[in-house]
Design an enzyme around this catalytic site. Structure first.
Site, PDB file in Angstrom:
ATOM      1  CG  ASP A 108       1.125  -1.364  -6.936  1.00 32.61           C
ATOM      2  OD1 ASP A 108       2.350  -1.411  -6.668  1.00 32.61           O
ATOM      3  OD2 ASP A 108       0.695  -1.085  -8.063  1.00 32.61           O
ATOM      4  CD  GLU A 194      12.797  -1.230 -13.144  1.00 30.50           C
ATOM      5  OE1 GLU A 194      13.028  -0.597 -14.211  1.00 30.50           O
ATOM      6  OE2 GLU A 194      11.649  -1.398 -12.682  1.00 30.50           O
TER       7      GLU A 194
HETATM    8  N1  UDP Z   1       4.016   6.280  -6.654  1.00 30.28           N
HETATM    9  C1  UDP Z   1       4.298   7.516  -6.091  1.00 30.28           C
HETATM   10  N2  UDP Z   1       3.817   8.658  -6.693  1.00 30.28           N
HETATM   11  C2  UDP Z   1       3.056   8.616  -7.836  1.00 30.28           C
HETATM   12  C3  UDP Z   1       2.786   7.347  -8.418  1.00 30.28           C
HETATM   13  C4  UDP Z   1       3.286   6.206  -7.803  1.00 30.28           C
HETATM   14  O1  UDP Z   1       4.965   7.586  -5.055  1.00 30.28           O
HETATM   15  O2  UDP Z   1       2.652   9.678  -8.340  1.00 30.28           O
HETATM   16  C5  UDP Z   1       4.527   5.050  -6.006  1.00 30.28           C
HETATM   17  C6  UDP Z   1       3.471   3.966  -5.805  1.00 30.28           C
HETATM   18  O3  UDP Z   1       2.809   4.127  -4.559  1.00 30.28           O
HETATM   19  C7  UDP Z   1       4.283   2.687  -5.897  1.00 30.28           C
HETATM   20  C8  UDP Z   1       5.420   3.073  -6.861  1.00 30.28           C
HETATM   21  O4  UDP Z   1       5.476   4.498  -6.865  1.00 30.28           O
HETATM   22  O5  UDP Z   1       4.829   2.328  -4.638  1.00 30.28           O
HETATM   23  C9  UDP Z   1       5.186   2.568  -8.278  1.00 30.28           C
HETATM   24  O6  UDP Z   1       3.978   3.108  -8.762  1.00 30.28           O
HETATM   25  P1  UDP Z   1       2.880   2.211  -9.497  1.00 30.28           P
HETATM   26  O7  UDP Z   1       2.596   1.000  -8.673  1.00 30.28           O
HETATM   27  O8  UDP Z   1       1.722   3.085  -9.849  1.00 30.28           O
HETATM   28  O9  UDP Z   1       3.687   1.830 -10.819  1.00 30.28           O
HETATM   29  P2  UDP Z   1       3.630   0.562 -11.752  1.00 30.28           P
HETATM   30  O10 UDP Z   1       2.993  -0.574 -11.008  1.00 30.28           O
HETATM   31  O11 UDP Z   1       2.834   0.984 -12.911  1.00 30.28           O
HETATM   32  O12 UDP Z   1       5.061   0.297 -12.088  1.00 30.28           O
HETATM   33 MN    MN Z   2       2.691  -1.032  -9.102  1.00 33.46          MN
END
Ligand code: UDP
Ligand code: MN
Length: 244
Positions: A108, A194
């Site tokens: 995203d 990280e």
């Molecule tokens: N993601 C995943 N399984 C989940 C939730 C998220 O594989 O149940 C993936 C999502 O597609 C993205 C990454 O993990 O590539 C980080 O997730 P997200 O963007 O929701 O996290 P944030 O932006 O809150 O750090």
């Molecule tokens: Mn994200």
């Protein structure tokens, strides 16, 4: 030849998944010497993602691993198993002869093309600012005389590496040379993914600052709004099934 950029993208099924992957592919297909490792959070490799990737025209590897339900609670780190599966794939399919850079590209975020040319010469671990994260306009490593000496961040400045997943890249040989370096579930606090990973492979003083000594934002931690499907029909469905 240029080092190959291996971008690791965890992804999961939801209404916006194909739209997110389309945005990413439109960026990534313009990057030379790029290999996309897409890891689905799923017990199977889905037809949607398989067919999307096969039509993308890019070099890719399609993997899957399902996150156990007990790890799917709010506040828990996401995509740990998916990133580790991609690291294992690299360790078993690439060798000392391969020249490359590994980058964690969530599905995203928003990536400028310049970012990839900044990370390509990474010798160990390189770092740069990330926009729209930590409750601030950006977060960045603070650089003095070419070395990282601290972190400008709005959230938990006590983190050993106060940096988002999108803010660093690792030379492929570092990944292969530290075969036990993985993302942790056990003992990992929220937001420490990280740091927990980076402290296994580098030291703050060894980080290579990119993007003009970490003064330019070339990647943004954008988040996509949840879609409103409140008017989806319950009974009189469309006469055909269309992939979205
Ligand atoms: N993601 C995943 N399984 C989940 C939730 C998220 O594989 O149940 C993936 C999502 O597609 C993205 C990454 O993990 O590539 C980080 O997730 P997200 O963007 O929701 O996290 P944030 O932006 O809150 O750090
Ligand atoms: Mn994200």
């Amino acid at each position: 030849a240029l080092p190959v950029i291996y971008a690791i993208t965890p992804t999961y099924n939801r209404p916006v998944q194909k739209a997110e992957l389309t945005r990413l592919a439109n960026t990534f297909c313009q990057v030379p010497r790029f290999h996309w490792i897409v890891v689905e959070d799923s017990s199977v490799r889905t037809e949607l993602v398989a067919s999307f990737l096969s039509h993308s025209g890019m070099p890719y590897t399609h993997l899957n691993i399902f996150t156990p339900r007990r790890f799917k609670r709010t506040g828990m780190p996401r995509a740990t198993e998916q990133r580790n599966t991609a690291l294992s794939w690299l360790r078993s399919h690439r060798s000392r002869k391969d020249v490359g850079v590994v980058f964690f590209a969530d599905d995203d975020n928003t990536y400028s093309l310049e970012l990839f040319e900044e990370m390509r010469p990474t010798r160990g671990v390189s770092v740069w600012p990330v926009g729209l994260v930590s409750g601030r306009r950006y977060e960045r490593p603070i650089v003095e005389k070419g070395k990282v000496v601290g972190w400008y961040t709005g959230w938990r400045p006590d983190r050993p590496f106060a940096i988002d997943m999108a803010g660093f890249a690792v030379n492929l040989q570092v990944v292969l040379g530290s075969p036990r370096a993985l993302f942790k579930r056990r003992g990992s606090q929220p937001g420490m993914q990280e740091s927990d990973f980076l402290k296994q492979i580098t030291k703050v003083g060894d980080l290579e600052p990119k993007a003009n000594n970490c003064t330019r934002v070339l990647v943004w931690h954008t988040r996509t709004e949840k879609v409103n499907l409140g008017n989806e029909p319950k009974h009189r469905q469309d006469s055909m099934v269309i992939e979205v």
